[in-house]
Design a protein around this motif. Structure first.
Motif, PDB file in Angstrom:
ATOM      1  N   VAL A  51       0.740  -1.145   0.009  1.00 13.58           N
ATOM      2  CA  VAL A  51       0.106   0.011  -0.022  1.00 13.58           C
ATOM      3  C   VAL A  51       0.915   1.288   0.028  1.00 13.58           C
ATOM      4  O   VAL A  51       1.786   1.405   0.784  1.00 13.58           O
TER       5      VAL A  51
ATOM      6  N   SER B 277       0.934   5.990  -0.631  1.00  9.44           N
ATOM      7  CA  SER B 277       0.004   6.847  -0.336  1.00  9.44           C
ATOM      8  C   SER B 277      -1.140   7.102  -1.367  1.00  9.44           C
ATOM      9  O   SER B 277      -2.234   7.789  -0.997  1.00  9.44           O
ATOM     10  N   GLU B 278      -0.948   6.668  -2.487  1.00 13.75           N
ATOM     11  CA  GLU B 278      -2.160   6.950  -3.658  1.00 13.75           C
ATOM     12  C   GLU B 278      -2.860   5.737  -4.145  1.00 13.75           C
ATOM     13  O   GLU B 278      -4.127   5.570  -4.354  1.00 13.75           O
ATOM     14  N   ALA B 279      -2.017   4.496  -3.929  1.00 12.38           N
ATOM     15  CA  ALA B 279      -2.770   3.166  -4.444  1.00 12.38           C
ATOM     16  C   ALA B 279      -2.177   2.151  -3.949  1.00 12.38           C
ATOM     17  O   ALA B 279      -1.065   2.337  -3.155  1.00 12.38           O
ATOM     18  N   ALA B 280      -2.423   0.830  -4.202  1.00 12.20           N
ATOM     19  CA  ALA B 280      -2.120  -0.491  -3.785  1.00 12.20           C
ATOM     20  C   ALA B 280      -2.027  -1.293  -5.006  1.00 12.20           C
ATOM     21  O   ALA B 280      -2.272  -1.171  -6.028  1.00 12.20           O
TER      22      ALA B 280
ATOM     23  N   THR C  42      -7.360  -1.380   3.319  1.00 11.44           N
ATOM     24  CA  THR C  42      -7.056   0.105   2.660  1.00 11.44           C
ATOM     25  C   THR C  42      -8.300   0.267   1.632  1.00 11.44           C
ATOM     26  O   THR C  42      -8.727  -0.452   1.153  1.00 11.44           O
ATOM     27  N   ASP C  43      -8.565   1.663   1.600  1.00 10.78           N
ATOM     28  CA  ASP C  43      -9.675   2.078   0.628  1.00 10.78           C
ATOM     29  C   ASP C  43      -8.982   2.632  -0.574  1.00 10.78           C
ATOM     30  O   ASP C  43      -9.625   3.263  -1.241  1.00 10.78           O
ATOM     31  N   ARG C  44      -7.594   2.541  -0.472  1.00  8.00           N
ATOM     32  CA  ARG C  44      -6.836   3.381  -1.759  1.00  8.00           C
ATOM     33  C   ARG C  44      -7.119   2.366  -2.950  1.00  8.00           C
ATOM     34  O   ARG C  44      -7.365   1.154  -2.885  1.00  8.00           O
ATOM     35  N   PRO C  45      -7.220   2.916  -4.250  1.00  2.00           N
ATOM     36  CA  PRO C  45      -7.323   2.198  -5.266  1.00  2.00           C
ATOM     37  C   PRO C  45      -6.407   1.116  -5.392  1.00  2.00           C
ATOM     38  O   PRO C  45      -5.256   1.369  -5.315  1.00  2.00           O
TER      39      PRO C  45
ATOM     40  N   ARG D 179      -4.405  -0.418  -7.878  1.00  2.00           N
ATOM     41  CA  ARG D 179      -3.922   0.055  -9.177  1.00  2.00           C
ATOM     42  C   ARG D 179      -3.278  -1.152 -10.213  1.00  2.00           C
ATOM     43  O   ARG D 179      -3.304  -1.193 -11.282  1.00  2.00           O
TER      44      ARG D 179
ATOM     45  N   GLY E  71       2.426   5.882  -4.981  1.00  2.00           N
ATOM     46  CA  GLY E  71       2.658   7.162  -4.255  1.00  2.00           C
ATOM     47  C   GLY E  71       3.538   7.344  -3.209  1.00  2.00           C
ATOM     48  O   GLY E  71       3.263   6.470  -2.128  1.00  2.00           O
TER      49      GLY E  71
END
Length: 319
Positions: A72, A74-77, A100-103, A105, A180
């Motif tokens: 994970v 800071s912007e995506a996983a 996590t709720d990060r997209p 990718r 990220g």
């Protein structure tokens, strides 16, 4: 020591709402929702690993028999490897959404074997790129019918929805993926465990995700070149890393120390098979004469050592 991850109840409730709404890349009710998210262990900051059991594919394990990793940023996983069925992929996706709720990718496959690729379908959806070695599409396509037939035969109804998803982003040599503030360094290797082995290095934590170039506890399985694998291990073990994630074994291990047992087995296999050939023994004798002293040291020895001996005999018969 790895810390077991316990899913956040709020994220699981949110996931349940997504299940009810339906849509691409979400878990189907009654499948992963019933089985539950795969348990993850946090091995480093932002790196979580599902440690698979030392088992063959069976309904009791949903085909989740290879380690899978979530990284994970800071912007995506990104997810590395997806299991042997859509259901195993769905359970990994549920685990991702609990963390996590990060997209998501990227879905990265370390090589073509079904226990690392057949869960891909669970992740297919807008914005997700599938990544692999440049030789992966051909290798996986050639065996697709066999892999799918095996999953259907061994999993029955639990294989529903399992299909081949090929990579759309190929690694010719090296490729950096940005999550990220977190760069994943992907490297395509020459023929070793297979002809399409890929490793993933997380620069932020020094975690090296090795796929099946590294087995710990589970006997190594040869589907490429024994000579090539030993040569590659010499190269890889000369490089530092804070930790490694094996394709089969603990969630993380010390590097390069953890490669010693695998290296010894493969080196011994080479020596035994060369001796068998020099003595004029037929290929049929190789399974019984190659590494019998290591039976108690490896899980699934009887299931895979004979195959390794035959593969090595083929490789060295005409050297």
């Amino acid at each position: 020591m790895p810390v077991p991850f316990r899913p956040d109840r709020r994220r699981l409730l949110a996931l349940g709402a997504a299940l009810a709404a339906g849509g691409a890349g979400v878990v189907r009710p009654g499948a992963a929702a019933a089985a539950g998210p795969l348990p993850l262990e946090r091995v480093a900051d932002g790196v979580f690993v599902y440690r698979a059991p030392y088992e063959l594919i069976a309904p009791a394990n949903d085909g989740a028999i290879a380690n899978m990793t979530l990284v994970v940023g800071s912007e995506a996983a990104a997810v590395v490897d997806t299991g042997n069925s859509r259901l195993s992929g769905e359970r990994m996706l549920a685990a991702v959404r609990a963390v996590t709720d990060r997209p998501l990718r990227y879905v990265i496959n370390t090589h073509m074997h079904p226990d690392h690729t057949l869960g891909n379908a669970a992740f297919a959806g807008a914005g997700v790129r599938f990544v692999g070695h440049h030789k992966l599409p051909r290798a996986l396509s050639l065996r697709s019918e066999t892999y799918l037939a095996q999953a259907n035969r061994l999993l029955g109804a639990e294989a529903e929805g399992t299909r081949i998803v090929l990579p759309d982003l190929l690694v010719e040599d090296r490729l950096a993926l940005d999550l990220g503030g977190r760069a994943l360094q992907l490297e395509a290797h020459p023929t070793a465990h297979t002809d399409n082995d890929l490793t993933v290095f997380d620069s932020a934590t020094g975690t090296w995700i090795m796929g099946d170039l590294l087995f710990v506890g589970h006997i190594p399985t040869l589907d490429g070149s024994l000579q090539g694998w030993l040569a590659l291990l010499d190269t890889l073990t000369a490089r530092p890393a804070a930790r490694a994630v094996p394709g089969h074994g603990p969630a993380s291990v010390a590097w390069p120390q953890a490669a010693a047992a695998e290296r010894a087995y493969l080196d011994g296999l080479r020596a035994d098979v060369r001796r068998i050939i020099a003595e004029g023994q037929p290929m049929s004798a190789a399974p019984d004469l190659a590494r019998p002293s290591e039976r108690e040291q490896w899980a699934l020895f009887d299931e895979f050592n004979a195959r390794n001996a035959i593969a090595a005999y083929h490789e060295f018969e005409w050297e």
